[in-house]
Design a protein around this motif. Structure first.
Motif, PDB file in Angstrom:
ATOM      1  N   ALA A 250       0.847  -1.194   0.000  1.00 35.46           N
ATOM      2  CA  ALA A 250       0.000   0.000   0.000  1.00 35.46           C
ATOM      3  C   ALA A 250       0.885   1.246   0.000  1.00 35.46           C
ATOM      4  O   ALA A 250       2.039   1.217   0.436  1.00 35.46           O
ATOM      5  N   TRP A 254      -1.098   4.255   4.126  1.00 36.97           N
ATOM      6  CA  TRP A 254      -2.191   3.302   3.920  1.00 36.97           C
ATOM      7  C   TRP A 254      -1.755   1.923   4.427  1.00 36.97           C
ATOM      8  O   TRP A 254      -0.571   1.642   4.564  1.00 36.97           O
ATOM      9  N   VAL A 277      -8.401  -2.727   3.065  1.00 31.21           N
ATOM     10  CA  VAL A 277      -7.555  -1.549   2.875  1.00 31.21           C
ATOM     11  C   VAL A 277      -8.027  -0.463   3.845  1.00 31.21           C
ATOM     12  O   VAL A 277      -9.231  -0.220   3.963  1.00 31.21           O
ATOM     13  N   ALA A 279      -7.559   3.592   5.002  1.00 31.98           N
ATOM     14  CA  ALA A 279      -7.076   4.892   4.555  1.00 31.98           C
ATOM     15  C   ALA A 279      -6.457   5.648   5.735  1.00 31.98           C
ATOM     16  O   ALA A 279      -6.870   5.465   6.888  1.00 31.98           O
ATOM     17  N   ALA A 283      -6.090  11.691   5.370  1.00 28.74           N
ATOM     18  CA  ALA A 283      -6.124  11.639   3.910  1.00 28.74           C
ATOM     19  C   ALA A 283      -7.009  12.767   3.370  1.00 28.74           C
ATOM     20  O   ALA A 283      -8.036  13.107   3.944  1.00 28.74           O
ATOM     21  N   ALA A 289      -5.596   4.754  -3.303  1.00 30.73           N
ATOM     22  CA  ALA A 289      -4.563   3.721  -3.239  1.00 30.73           C
ATOM     23  C   ALA A 289      -4.950   2.620  -4.210  1.00 30.73           C
ATOM     24  O   ALA A 289      -6.075   2.137  -4.198  1.00 30.73           O
TER      25      ALA A 289
END
Length: 783
Positions: A250, A254, A277, A279, A283, A289
């Motif tokens: 990542a 991330w 995943v 974040a 962000a 990503a």
């Protein structure tokens, strides 16, 4: 034929030693010596024996092909032993040939597709006679039924009772292949057994493949949140396999996690895989990503599939409003600026609008030089609200009001309270007391003008009023007035708002020209109130569509009012899951003007067929908002729906034996309300295609097509026959689950009787014939 001992001339029977000759055909028919009919031997249905002659024979013009048996029996031989002779003439041979393939092997077993396999077999001559030359045919039948010739040549000289070994190589794609060795394929060699010339072997080629799919390949989340990608890994090979999955790293900040990395799957099976995943909490909006997910076959590591998974950060909105100075002191008619500070604490850029405040007392006029302010994420900026104080205004006149700032992206609002006060000043002049600053068309307004003479003598003032346009009926009640010193007087001003006046501000100019001194002049603004009236007309070309298609509607908005109308078009009662698009959510229609719009209604693929009224509402004006409405009737036709009629797949044979050519028949029907084109229908045997797919160019609603194909039942046992309509999945159908029909059949083995060759028969017949001829001549000589 035999030589009989001499007898006596006076004996009633001259034959001493009596032998019987019998001939048996390949199909079991029995012939007795010297039993003729019309010059040929006939079948002995009884028990005929020649007791007179010492020569017995047979004559057959068209003998059956195969092995014939000649039997010599002794009926009476008082002066034995008795020798005899056999003579056979014609197309006969002694001995027989029987070609048989055996021990067919393919090594090594279970190779992967397109590898080379060795094929070996033993060729035997089970007969007792040598064969000079015969043909050998070696064929390979792949899973699709395609036949490849591996060998097609002759073989020389194979003695009776001997064998030889031969080998070849072959390769192929994944699946089950049939290898077939055929000796004397054209039947050119007469054999004692014609049913044992073919030998088959089944070989299975392994194949590896993998497929990856995702419910969603792109997911939007807020900062700091996690996204779960639900993926499916499929074993697309034809054998069990083990798979290894992995993901790429990542981006900084991330994180990405994979629950499992290795698993086994049977052929055609699937397994779910979750990739998580997360974040970063800080962000920014639109930050993303890309994570690449890869599945690899461990059976064949060259077989891999990858899928890009994208996670996008949503925008988080925020708004904070403050005023460094919330109170201002002002002179009458003066303008002052309130500075407003706007802070964007969100993670993305936003556009903010300063809304015009309302509810001011007469004479207070706010303006906004720059109503919009664009701020990047986590930043702040300033804008200005400009306020004009009334003129004239008494000292101490004040106004408190609320300003509102709105995010144009999210609709979020923030408010601040501001205030202003008029301070006292000292001078001479005159005062215009405007009691009403707004009114409707056709209304009449009167307000006094007070002239204050701060001088010490009389002054004559010539009065005039400048109206916005000639249509306004406006003026002072007196054209001139004389005011004594240190005194004041009041003169009324009257005007009528014309019927065609547009809403908004209208400026007037008041003037007093003194007989001495400076000219006095005052301007004021009158706001014409807006009245609201809107007319909407609807036109459309065709509102009959198939499920999931769009309906385009043209709208014309006609503003019958005197001001700009902000009109919002709504479809309040759309059927479930229908949506619509319009060029603009809210449209401004100028006073007494028109605006044309295009509205697109998106129907849903799952909506039932029928008529659906779509109500269109144009909402305008201040609350409670009046509306102008209309209705469009949308007719929905269902999508095509291809089925196998009654779910039946019919076979031409009830009992099916090995080698039977069977006709397979189905009836395809379109029971939807929409036609379908380019339809492919595939028949299958045990999941393997039978030939090429059948093609139907087009099926209108209610159309029925009957399709037939042929299947050679060359493998015994229980089988599943099936047919799939639109097996390519190219036709968009109402129901994708009713396209298949199947049936099970049992192929019985075919039992054949062995037919020996006809080699010896002609020879036996010739010998018998010769014996008859010689015997007749000898008896004739003895007489």
């Amino acid at each position: 034929m035999w030589t009989d001992p001499g007898g006596t001339a006076t004996a009633s029977k001259h034959l001493i030693n009596d032998l019987d000759l019998t001939l048996t055909s390949p199909d079991g028919k029995r012939y007795s010596g010297n039993l003729f009919e019309n010059g040929q031997s006939k079948v002995d249905d009884g028990f005929y024996r020649d007791r007179i002659n010492n020569v017995e024979g047979f004559l057959l013009n068209n003998p059956t092909r195969g092995i014939w048996t000649i039997t010599v029996n002794v009926f009476n031989a008082p002066e034995g032993p008795q020798d005899y002779a056999l003579v056979i003439s014609g197309n006969v041979q002694m001995g027989h040939v029987d070609l048989v393939p055996s021990a067919l092997t393919a090594t090594p077993p279970d190779l992967e597709e397109y590898n080379t396999v060795n094929l070996e077999t033993t060729l035997k001559n089970l007969g007792n006679r040598m064969i000079d030359v015969f043909d050998i045919l070696v064929e390979q039948v792949d899973p699709d039924g395609k036949v490849t010739i591996l060998h097609d040549a002759n073989f020389s000289s194979l003695d009776g009772g001997r064998s030889t070994r031969m080998d070849w190589t072959f390769t192929g794609k994944r699946g089950t292949h049939t290898l077939r060795v055929t000796l004397d394929p054209d039947g050119l060699v007469p054999e004692s057994d014609e049913t044992n010339n073919v030998l088959e072997l089944v070989y299975f080629f392994k194949g590896y493949d993998v497929r990856v799919s995702a419910q969603e390949a792109e997911v939007h989340i807020d900062p700091g949140e996690l996204a779960d990608f639900n993926l499916t890994v499929s074993n697309r090979g034809n054998v069990p396999d083990e798979f290894r999955v992995s993901i790429t790293s990542a981006p900084p900040g991330w994180s990405a996690q994979l629950v499992a990395d290795t698993f086994a799957l049977d052929a055609g099976k699937t397994t779910p895989v979750i990739v998580t995943v997360i974040a970063p909490s800080n962000a920014t909006a639109g930050e993303f990503a890309d994570i690449t997910f890869t599945a690899k076959s461990l059976g064949n590591t060259t077989k891999t599939r990858s899928l890009k998974l994208t996670t996008v950060v949503n925008q988080i909105f925020g708004l904070e409003l403050s005023a460094p100075r919330s109170h201002l002191e002002m002179l009458p008619g003066a303008e002052s600026d309130f500075t407003l500070r706007i802070n964007n604490p969100g993670n993305g850029p936003d556009r903010y609008e300063l809304l015009m405040p309302t509810g001011f007392d007469a004479g207070w006029f706010p303006t906004i030089p720059e109503p919009y302010l664009v701020l990047e994420h986590r930043s702040n900026g300033e804008t200005v609200l400009r306020l004009a104080a009334p003129n004239p205004a008494f000292a101490g006149t004040s106004e408190e009001f609320t300003v509102t700032v709105r995010s144009t992206k999210s609709g979020m609002e923030a408010r601040a309270t501001l205030s202003a006060e008029v301070i006292q000043f000292y001078d001479n002049g005159y005062t215009v007391s405007v009691r009403e600053v707004e009114g409707e068309v056709g209304s009449q307004h009167t307000f006094p003008v007070t002239i204050d003479n701060r001088g010490n003598g009389p002054v004559n003032y010539v009065l005039s009023l400048g109206a916005p346009t000639p249509e306004w009926s406006a003026g002072f009640e007196l054209s001139n007035v004389t005011v004594p010193g240190y005194g004041w007087t009041t003169v009324n001003v009257t005007f009528t708002v014309p019927q065609g006046a547009e809403s908004g501000a209208s400026d007037f100019s008041l003037a007093a020209i003194p007989s001495g001194g400076d000219r006095l002049q005052q301007n004021f603004t009158f706001n014409v109130l807006q009245y609201h009236d809107l007319e909407m007309s609807i036109t459309y070309e065709d509102a009959t569509v198939t499920q999931g298609m769009d309906v385009r509607v043209n709208l014309r908005l006609r503003n019958l009012g005197n001001g700009v109308e902000d009109v919002k078009v709504l479809l309040p009662n759309l059927p479930s899951l229908w949506t619509f698009d319009i060029e603009s959510d809210t449209v401004s229609v100028p006073a007494f003007g028109t605006v044309d719009l295009t509205l697109v209604v998106h129907t849903n693929r799952e909506t039932r067929g029928g008529d659906y009224p779509v109500r269109i509402v144009a909402r305008y004006g201040p609350p409670p908002q009046p509306t102008s409405e209309g209705t469009v009737k949308v007719t929905i036709l269902t999508r095509a729906d291809l089925i196998v009629r009654n779910g039946l797949l019919e076979t031409s044979e009830v009992e099916i034996f090995e080698g039977t050519l069977v006709q397979l028949t189905i009836s395809v029907e379109n029971q939807g309300e929409t036609g379908a084109k380019d339809i492919y229908v595939q028949f299958f045997i045990d999941g393997a295609p039978i030939g090429q797919p059948l093609y139907i160019p087009e099926m209108l609603p209610g159309a029925l097509e009957t399709l037939t194909t042929s299947w050679n039942a060359n493998v015994t046992g229980l089988h599943e026959l099936s047919a799939t309509v639109d097996f390519t999945g190219d036709v968009d159908e109402l129901n994708e689950d009713n396209n298949r029909a199947s049936t099970q059949v049992n192929v019985e083995p075919l039992v054949l009787k062995t037919s020996p060759g006809f080699g010896p028969v002609a020879m036996l017949i010739a010998l018998a014939t010769l014996a008859v001829v010689v015997g007749l001549r000898r008896r004739r000589d003895l007489r």
